[in-house]
Scaffold this motif. Structure first.
Motif, mmCIF file in Angstrom:
data_model
loop_
_atom_site.group_PDB
_atom_site.id
_atom_site.type_symbol
_atom_site.label_atom_id
_atom_site.label_comp_id
_atom_site.label_asym_id
_atom_site.label_seq_id
_atom_site.Cartn_x
_atom_site.Cartn_y
_atom_site.Cartn_z
ATOM 1 N N LYS A 289 8.301 -2.509 10.069
ATOM 2 C CA LYS A 289 7.048 -1.767 9.909
ATOM 3 C C LYS A 289 6.789 -1.385 8.452
ATOM 4 C CE LYS A 289 6.986 0.034 14.628
ATOM 5 N NZ LYS A 289 6.960 1.235 15.494
ATOM 6 N N LYS A 290 7.866 -1.131 7.719
ATOM 7 C CA LYS A 290 7.724 -0.790 6.309
ATOM 8 C C LYS A 290 8.676 -1.678 5.509
ATOM 9 C CE LYS A 290 7.149 3.209 3.306
ATOM 10 N NZ LYS A 290 7.272 4.683 3.181
ATOM 11 N N PRO A 291 8.190 -2.822 5.025
ATOM 12 C CA PRO A 291 9.076 -3.796 4.375
ATOM 13 C C PRO A 291 9.599 -3.341 3.017
ATOM 14 C CG PRO A 291 6.790 -4.478 4.188
ATOM 15 C CD PRO A 291 6.802 -3.290 5.089
ATOM 16 N N THR A 292 10.821 -3.747 2.728
ATOM 17 C CA THR A 292 11.415 -3.516 1.414
ATOM 18 C C THR A 292 11.154 -4.741 0.544
ATOM 19 O OG1 THR A 292 13.520 -4.517 2.048
ATOM 20 C CG2 THR A 292 13.244 -2.153 2.495
ATOM 21 N N ASN A 293 11.473 -4.642 -0.723
ATOM 22 C CA ASN A 293 11.317 -5.792 -1.618
ATOM 23 C C ASN A 293 12.232 -6.939 -1.196
ATOM 24 O OD1 ASN A 293 9.403 -4.481 -3.144
ATOM 25 N ND2 ASN A 293 10.888 -3.661 -4.608
ATOM 26 N N MET B 125 0.550 -5.626 8.796
ATOM 27 C CA MET B 125 1.253 -5.632 7.513
ATOM 28 C C MET B 125 1.030 -4.308 6.791
ATOM 29 S SD MET B 125 2.697 -8.532 7.596
ATOM 30 C CE MET B 125 3.210 -8.891 5.933
ATOM 31 N N ASN B 126 2.098 -3.813 6.205
ATOM 32 C CA ASN B 126 2.034 -2.535 5.492
ATOM 33 C C ASN B 126 2.642 -2.731 4.108
ATOM 34 O OD1 ASN B 126 1.721 0.178 4.916
ATOM 35 N ND2 ASN B 126 3.564 0.804 6.022
ATOM 36 N N LEU B 127 1.909 -3.472 3.269
ATOM 37 C CA LEU B 127 2.421 -3.846 1.953
ATOM 38 C C LEU B 127 1.905 -2.901 0.875
ATOM 39 C CD1 LEU B 127 1.761 -7.708 2.127
ATOM 40 C CD2 LEU B 127 3.845 -6.494 2.777
ATOM 41 N N SER B 128 2.770 -2.594 -0.070
ATOM 42 C CA SER B 128 2.324 -1.841 -1.244
ATOM 43 C C SER B 128 1.565 -2.795 -2.161
ATOM 44 C CB SER B 128 3.531 -1.262 -1.982
ATOM 45 O OG SER B 128 4.300 -2.313 -2.560
ATOM 46 N N ASN B 129 0.865 -2.251 -3.146
ATOM 47 C CA ASN B 129 0.132 -3.100 -4.090
ATOM 48 C C ASN B 129 1.069 -4.041 -4.832
ATOM 49 O OD1 ASN B 129 -2.187 -1.833 -3.311
ATOM 50 N ND2 ASN B 129 -2.371 -0.544 -5.131
ATOM 51 N N LEU B 130 2.254 -3.540 -5.183
ATOM 52 C CA LEU B 130 3.224 -4.371 -5.896
ATOM 53 C C LEU B 130 3.747 -5.498 -5.002
ATOM 54 C CD1 LEU B 130 5.314 -1.732 -7.910
ATOM 55 C CD2 LEU B 130 3.752 -3.464 -8.829
ATOM 56 N N GLN B 131 3.953 -5.190 -3.729
ATOM 57 C CA GLN B 131 4.430 -6.215 -2.795
ATOM 58 C C GLN B 131 3.360 -7.277 -2.550
ATOM 59 O OE1 GLN B 131 5.571 -3.639 0.449
ATOM 60 N NE2 GLN B 131 7.742 -3.712 -0.106
#
Length: 552
Positions: free
Chosen positions: A304-308, A449-455
């Motif tokens: 649900k909350k992906p890491t790098n 998908m729950n991606l940060s801007n950097l991801q």
């Protein structure tokens, strides 16, 4: 309970045979619809249309009946009736010979041969006896048989049977057909055999799955449970006494969705699992008659909350897909589900979904206002801008084969299971060839998908690097991002179509949500997505023209 069933177009499916015979007689063009109703309508418009149609019927029900298929899911219905010890009869209005048949082929004999070939008389399969099959010379005689056999239910595709005043009042009627405008027939109209089974026998129970499939790999079952939250296919976990776990997947009725999901997923997993460096479930067995597959059980949870690190793993998976796409063995795969190989095709898919939703806006003022006042305007603007920005080589023509990639088509962390040891990629029902731009864009837009801007940026940069040999990849991606956003708006609003909302409520039955709450949530999400699309379109002539700056 006693259940009577019609034969032609209820148990036996003739659609493809009607098309083949009509084309052979030069009565329809080669690429015409396989739907029997449309073929009949076209032929009846021709000179001697009635005679031509009767001739086709005679050939289809006689000489070419061996090419006909069993209706999807009727096999399961009959098996489950046998489990409950219900009595089944097949009662058919079938004359001795076909119309205008110079060969004088015995239609009833051919029907019996068809039933025998498909295990209807196998005592370990569908367990019919010859005495359970009845043929009537006329419709009146057929109705008399239904009455004489004291059927509690009768299932037929022809409303004329139920219109007849002599039809027994105590027999419940199920009209099996796609469209029905007939009224006052005191009948139930159902579109597929899964729905018929649910109506007469009740919802499928976990133990029914074991009864339908005698997989040799499963012995001494200890426990079987249904895994919640799977909206399309039904998933079950089977645990055995020898401490083995299996995943059993029951795919949607092929009358409701003609895509061969079982075959596609099973063959894909077989192909990928053989490569050894793909983390996917191993396919173990399948049963095309029951539309059920058996797979290795994977323990894990969706991300649900992906890491790098998770992002790096999915990027590696795409690299592997790119690598195997140049293999000769990969040529056996067809197109991915709803593949988009040109700007024209992508825009068409959006319009098709828009048109479908427009049919239901009269029932919901919020949907009507959204489609009429916001979406239609943004769609017009997007297709004008994006089509011009799209590289000319694939605006109207399909993307070159050498630039396509094998894609899961529904790729993202919602289809990944993660445990302490590894990530495993699941759900390959839609796998096939596609534009890698679609894979890239869908990964960014998918609501799960729950991606940060950097991801998001890392994903885009990695895709640009992987597909760097495609000189138009970046321009195609930039032009397509707003259009894929609009496509996802339409997918989000699928909940407003009849049937979809009920499926959603069933999937969430332990956390039951009212219909209005679900639809309101989807509308909020759709507005959010549309805002993002409008921002991207307005940015095209500014910084967005120089770099891809997508983020949700």
């Amino acid at each position: 309970m006693i259940i009577g069933i019609d034969l032609d177009n209820t148990i036996i499916r003739y659609d493809k045979v009607f098309k083949d015979v009509a084309f052979k007689l030069k009565l329809i063009p080669k690429n015409y619809s396989t739907e029997k109703k449309k073929i009949k309508e076209l032929i009846l418009l021709k000179n001697n249309g009635i005679k031509s149609w009767k001739k086709i019927q005679g050939l289809v029900y006689g000489k070419y009946i061996n090419k006909a298929e069993i209706m999807p899911s009727v096999y399961n219905f009959i098996k489950l009736c046998r489990k409950k010890n219900y009595k089944l009869y097949i009662i058919s209005h079938k004359t001795k010979y076909g119309h205008f048949d110079s060969e004088k082929i015995l239609l009833r004999n051919e029907a019996i041969k068809w039933l025998k070939k498909r295990e209807f008389f196998d005592k370990n399969k569908l367990a019919f006896k010859k005495e359970d099959i009845f043929f009537a010379n006329t419709r009146k005689q057929k109705i008399k048989l239904i009455s004489k056999l004291k059927c509690d239910w009768f299932i037929d595709d022809l409303p004329e049977i139920f219109k007849d005043r002599t039809f027994p009042k105590e027999t419940k009627k199920i009209l099996f057909m796609k469209e029905n405008k007939e009224k006052n027939l005191n009948k139930i109209n159902l579109l597929d055999w899964t729905s018929i089974s649910n109506k007469i026998l009740g919802p499928l129970k976990p133990k029914d799955i074991l009864y339908l499939n005698n997989f040799n790999e499963i012995k001494y079952t200890k426990k079987i449970i249904k895994v919640k939250g799977h909206g399309n296919s039904q998933l079950y976990k089977i645990s055995t006494n020898d401490k083995k776990d299996f995943a059993v997947k029951y795919y949607p009725d092929l009358l409701l969705d003609s895509r061969p999901r079982l075959k596609k997923e099973y063959e894909t997993l077989k192909f990928l699992a053989a490569k050894k460096n793909f983390n996917v479930p191993k396919p173990i067995n399948k049963n095309y008659k029951t539309n059920i597959g058996l797979y290795e059980w994977i323990e894990g949870k969706p991300i649900k909350k992906p890491t790098n690190k998770d992002i790096n793993e999915v990027i590696k998976f795409v690299k592997k897909l790119k690598k195997i796409s140049i293999s000769k063995k990969s040529n056996k795969f067809n197109m991915a589900s709803e593949a988009c190989l040109s700007a024209k095709e992508l825009i068409k898919q959006i319009h098709d979904r828009f048109k479908k939703l427009n049919n239901f806006k009269i029932n919901n003022i919020k949907l009507k206002n959204f489609l009429d006042n916001r979406f239609s305007h943004t769609l017009d603007k997007a297709q004008d801008i994006c089509f011009v920005k799209w590289p000319s080589s694939s605006q109207n023509r399909f993307l070159q084969k050498k630039l396509r990639v094998l894609s899961p088509s529904d790729f993202g962390f919602h289809n990944v299971l993660k445990n302490k040891k590894k990530m495993t990629f699941i759900d390959f029902e839609y796998f096939g060839w596609d534009d890698p731009v679609k894979l890239t864009a869908d990964f960014l837009w998918h609501p799960s998908m729950n991606l940060s801007n950097l991801q998001s940026k890392k994903w885009q940069d990695s895709m640009l690097k992987i597909f760097k040999n495609d000189k138009h990849f970046k321009d195609r991606l930039k032009a397509s991002i707003p259009l894929y956003g609009l496509r996802w708006v339409m997918i989000i609003l699928n909940e407003f179509t009849p049937g979809i909302i009920n499926k959603r409520q069933n999937a969430l039955r332990n956390n039951f949500m009212k219909k209005k709450v679900i639809l309101d949530k989807q509308m909020i999400k759709a507005n959010k997505y549309l805002n993002k699309v409008e921002y991207l379109l307005n940015s095209f002539d500014h910084k967005y023209n120089n770099e891809i700056t997508y983020s949700k």
